[in-house]
Design a protein around this motif. Structure first.
Motif, short mmCIF file in Angstrom:
data_model
loop_
_atom_site.label_atom_id
_atom_site.label_comp_id
_atom_site.label_asym_id
_atom_site.label_seq_id
_atom_site.Cartn_x
_atom_site.Cartn_y
_atom_site.Cartn_z
N TYR A 136 0.80 -1.22 -0.10
CA TYR A 136 0.24 0.01 0.09
C TYR A 136 0.79 1.40 -0.12
O TYR A 136 1.83 1.17 0.65
CB TYR A 136 -0.91 -0.16 1.27
N GLU A 137 0.31 2.09 -0.83
CA GLU A 137 1.39 3.65 -0.83
C GLU A 137 1.38 4.19 0.48
O GLU A 137 0.11 4.34 1.06
CB GLU A 137 0.51 4.24 -1.90
N GLY A 138 2.48 4.31 0.98
CA GLY A 138 2.70 5.19 2.13
C GLY A 138 2.51 4.56 3.39
O GLY A 138 2.45 4.99 4.38
N GLU A 139 2.13 3.15 3.24
CA GLU A 139 1.85 2.41 4.38
C GLU A 139 2.80 1.21 4.57
O GLU A 139 3.17 0.85 5.75
CB GLU A 139 0.39 1.98 4.52
N THR A 140 2.89 0.54 3.55
CA THR A 140 3.87 -0.83 3.68
C THR A 140 5.14 -0.42 3.67
O THR A 140 5.46 0.49 2.74
CB THR A 140 3.62 -1.48 2.44
N VAL B 138 0.61 -1.15 -10.95
CA VAL B 138 1.29 -0.20 -10.03
C VAL B 138 0.24 1.16 -10.07
O VAL B 138 0.08 1.49 -11.15
CB VAL B 138 2.70 0.30 -10.63
N LEU B 139 -0.23 1.60 -8.93
CA LEU B 139 -0.98 2.55 -8.95
C LEU B 139 -0.40 3.62 -8.19
O LEU B 139 0.33 3.44 -7.07
CB LEU B 139 -2.49 1.98 -8.34
N LYS B 140 -0.66 4.84 -8.33
CA LYS B 140 -0.33 6.05 -7.76
C LYS B 140 -1.51 6.97 -7.46
O LYS B 140 -2.28 7.09 -8.57
CB LYS B 140 0.87 6.70 -8.46
N THR C 34 8.64 3.95 3.48
CA THR C 34 7.44 3.19 2.93
C THR C 34 7.44 3.37 1.43
O THR C 34 7.98 4.07 0.96
CB THR C 34 5.98 3.55 3.38
N TYR C 35 6.43 2.50 0.57
CA TYR C 35 6.41 2.45 -0.72
C TYR C 35 5.79 3.59 -1.44
O TYR C 35 4.75 4.16 -0.43
CB TYR C 35 5.63 1.18 -1.03
N GLN C 36 5.99 4.08 -2.10
CA GLN C 36 5.45 5.33 -2.75
C GLN C 36 4.28 5.04 -3.85
O GLN C 36 3.66 5.93 -4.44
CB GLN C 36 6.29 6.07 -3.76
N VAL C 37 4.00 3.85 -4.08
CA VAL C 37 2.96 3.39 -4.95
C VAL C 37 2.19 2.04 -4.36
O VAL C 37 2.73 1.57 -3.31
CB VAL C 37 3.60 2.74 -6.40
N THR C 38 1.13 1.83 -4.85
CA THR C 38 0.37 0.79 -4.62
C THR C 38 0.54 -0.36 -5.77
O THR C 38 0.33 -0.10 -6.79
CB THR C 38 -1.25 1.04 -4.34
N VAL C 39 0.53 -1.58 -5.28
CA VAL C 39 0.82 -2.71 -6.22
C VAL C 39 -0.31 -3.78 -5.90
O VAL C 39 -0.42 -4.24 -5.01
CB VAL C 39 2.14 -3.38 -6.35
N MET C 40 -1.05 -4.00 -6.94
CA MET C 40 -2.10 -4.74 -7.00
C MET C 40 -2.18 -5.98 -8.04
O MET C 40 -1.59 -5.46 -9.21
CB MET C 40 -3.39 -4.02 -7.00
N ALA C 41 -2.48 -7.02 -7.64
CA ALA C 41 -2.45 -8.24 -8.75
C ALA C 41 -3.82 -8.14 -9.69
O ALA C 41 -4.85 -7.78 -9.21
CB ALA C 41 -2.57 -9.47 -7.85
N LEU C 42 -3.61 -8.30 -10.91
CA LEU C 42 -4.61 -8.14 -11.92
C LEU C 42 -5.07 -9.38 -12.22
O LEU C 42 -6.37 -9.68 -12.70
CB LEU C 42 -4.32 -7.72 -13.05
N GLU C 43 -4.30 -10.69 -11.73
CA GLU C 43 -4.79 -12.21 -12.17
C GLU C 43 -3.83 -12.68 -11.06
O GLU C 43 -3.23 -12.16 -10.09
CB GLU C 43 -4.32 -12.55 -13.66
#
Length: 304
Positions: free
Chosen positions: A144-148, A163-165, A192-201
């Protein structure tokens, strides 16, 4: 006196009669001994040399045992056989250490590390720093952006990540690409990470403990150079494949607008110009790079 000396020398140097040729075992042994003298240079030449000497020693042993009936000939050649056989085994393991990895990890080794002449023994050191192999279902979040916290290094084995910003899709991560390569260079584990990374599949990731990995390769300059090379190229690819929707307020979210065509290849000369000049500051129109690469210092190591 001179005639006597000449006669003695002629007796020593000249044979009155010649025996029949030795047994074929002796001939085979001598032939392989001759072949050993023709070995080429290099590790494979050394293997060839030791194999020829081993075979020659075996034939000499058989010749001494079956034909000469000489115990000392047998014993000495058995010793030669043993020594050369040990060298053969050692060289074979050096050429191919018979280290095997899981299939998907094996593909990573062949695609990324083997072309850079990284041996299986060296890659094993990297692989042993693995924290886990994680599986993500579709729409599961990797970070998670700003958390992990940035305390790991991950490589996507299969699947696809987005990758989401600020909730907007920035770009995609495909198989055999690193998830957090930008954070490798000088970003501390307490950040912390500057982006959120989410699985598409459904995705599978191999996750390293980043600090443990850095400590492991600290005494291996070549492995350090290899990791910096691979991760540096990965960062450049991320800069080259940035979507054309960064900074565009009309960008749709990940679930509705991510597809095969969502990647936009930046013209090569423009992208490399940005990389070389480190042109990553916000532009007048608000478009900016989603990684703060200006924080990266080559000499800074992750605090342990």
């Amino acid at each position: 006196m001179n005639e006597t000396t000449y006669f003695q020398l002629s007796t020593l140097l000249m044979c009155k009669t010649w025996t029949l040729p030795n047994h074929p075992l002796f001939q085979f042994a001598s032939g392989f001994l001759l072949l050993s003298y023709l070995s080429p240079p290099g590790i494979y030449g050394l293997l060839y040399l030791r194999c020829c000497l081993t075979i020659a020693s075996i034939f000499y042993t058989l010749w001494g045992w079956l034909i000469l009936c000489s115990i000392d000939t047998c014993v000495w050649n058995l010793i030669f056989t043993f020594v050369n056989a040990v060298y053969v085994i050692f060289i074979v393991f050096k050429i191919n250490p018979f280290i095997r990895f899981p299939h998907d990890v094996e593909l990573v080794y062949r695609d990324l590390f083997k072309p850079l002449k990284v041996s299986r023994n060296s890659f094993l050191k990297i692989y042993k720093c693995t924290r886990e192999v994680q599986t993500l279902k579709a729409e599961d979040v990797y970070c998670y952006e700003g958390e992990t916290l940035v305390d790991k290094l991950s490589l996507l084995l299969s699947g696809r990540l987005a990758v989401l910003k600020n909730g907007k899709t920035v770009h995609l991560i495909d198989a055999h690409q690193f998830v957090d390569s930008p954070e490798w260079f000088g970003v501390g584990s307490n950040e912390t990470y500057q982006v959120t990374v989410m699985a598409l599949e459904e995705c599978r990731l191999i996750i390293w403990h980043r600090d443990k990995l850095k400590l492991t390769i600290a005494d291996e300059p070549y492995l350090q150079a290899v990791m910096d090379n691979i991760l540096g190229k990965d960062v450049v690819k991320k800069l080259l494949f940035v979507t054309g929707t960064v900074g565009n307020a009309a960008t749709s979210n990940c679930s509705t607008n991510v597809n095969e065509n969502s990647k936009l290849i930046v013209p090569y000369h423009k992208a490399m110009d940005q990389v070389i000049k480190r042109n990553i500051n916000p532009e007048p129109n608000g478009v900016h790079c989603f990684w703060s690469l200006s924080r990266i210092n080559e000499d800074i190591e992750t605090n342990v």
